[in-house]
Design a protein around this motif. Structure first.
Motif: not given
Length: 262
Positions: A149, A65, A161, A153-154, A69-70, A146
């Motif tokens: 995201l 990722a 997310s 972007e997934l 973002s996570s 997530n």
């Protein structure tokens, strides 16, 4: 735009119960936490990566990722419960993460054995590994969630997310602290409460598992399949499926996928 970094000072407030180490980058937080455990790190050691470059899931599946973002973190535990109870750790973790997210306003549930979903879309994955150390076996509990995201972007269309679900980017530091505190509280209760607490976990998990009550297709190693209705989760954490041949119990290590059948 650069996403915000975790606030290490705020995470320091979790001490002395937890010691949180924030890394800018790591291949796998489970791998780093495993190394820390083998070097003598105590229970409650947490490794967090702002960017995980080779995250691992069940069956050695990999994923990545964008940086920050996570939430990708691993917690070192040294359980004293009998070894036969250790397979419950991944299920406990998924159950607790889903429950904590529900408390924060997300419609989260756990798909057997430990994927966390929001409206049937995966938001978090769990990987628990046993590590042999000079001080005895340890468990490394890895979580990948997530957070910010975007839809573009997934990794797959069936994911989601927290930002997508809430329409705004949550504070990752606050979410991490929430999850860690919930995990420690549940783990301590599971350990200290004896057989009664572990029976309670089994019942609570089954009641909150979104797989139970659905028609499912269980994909087994070698290409075999089991079709039927998921009727429950037994005391060993196995999913019970009632099909044409009667009731069958399958463990997490025995399956490749469990899919809902419409």
């Amino acid at each position: 735009m650069r996403r915000p970094s975790l606030d290490a000072a705020r995470l320091g407030a979790l001490a002395p119960v937890l010691t949180v180490e924030v890394l800018e980058e790591a291949t796998s937080t489970n791998a780093v936490a495993g190394d820390r455990a083998r070097a003598g790190a105590p229970e409650g050691t947490v490794v967090v990566a702002e960017h995980q470059t080779a995250g691992r899931g069940r069956l050695d599946r990999t994923w990545q990722a964008p940086p920050r973002s996570s939430l990708t973190f691993s917690l070192v535990l040294r359980p004293t419960v009998p070894a036969v109870e250790w397979p419950w750790l991944p299920l406990l973790t998924g159950h607790v993460v889903a429950r904590a997210l529900r408390g924060a306003g997300y419609a989260a549930g756990v798909k057997w054995p430990n994927d966390v979903l929001i409206d049937d879309r995966k938001v978090a994955g769990i990987l628990v590994e046993r590590v042999e150390t000079p001080a005895g076996p340890a468990a490394v509990v890895g979580v990948g969630l997530n957070v910010s995201l975007t839809a573009e972007e997934l990794p797959v269309p069936s994911a989601t997310s927290l930002a997508i679900e809430a329409g705004a980017e949550p504070d990752r530091t606050a979410v991490l602290a929430l999850l860690l505190q919930a995990l420690v509280e549940a783990y301590d209760a599971w350990q200290a409460g004896g057989a009664e607490a572990r029976d309670h976990l089994a019942a609570s998990y089954a009641a909150g598992c979104v797989t139970v009550g659905r028609d499912v297709r269980v994909e087994l190693p070698g290409g075999d399949r089991l079709l039927g209705r998921a009727t429950g989760v037994d005391r060993q954490g196995r999913l019970t499926v009632t099909g044409a041949a009667g009731e069958t119990a399958v463990g997490a290590g025995d399956v490749v996928h469990v899919r809902s059948v419409t």
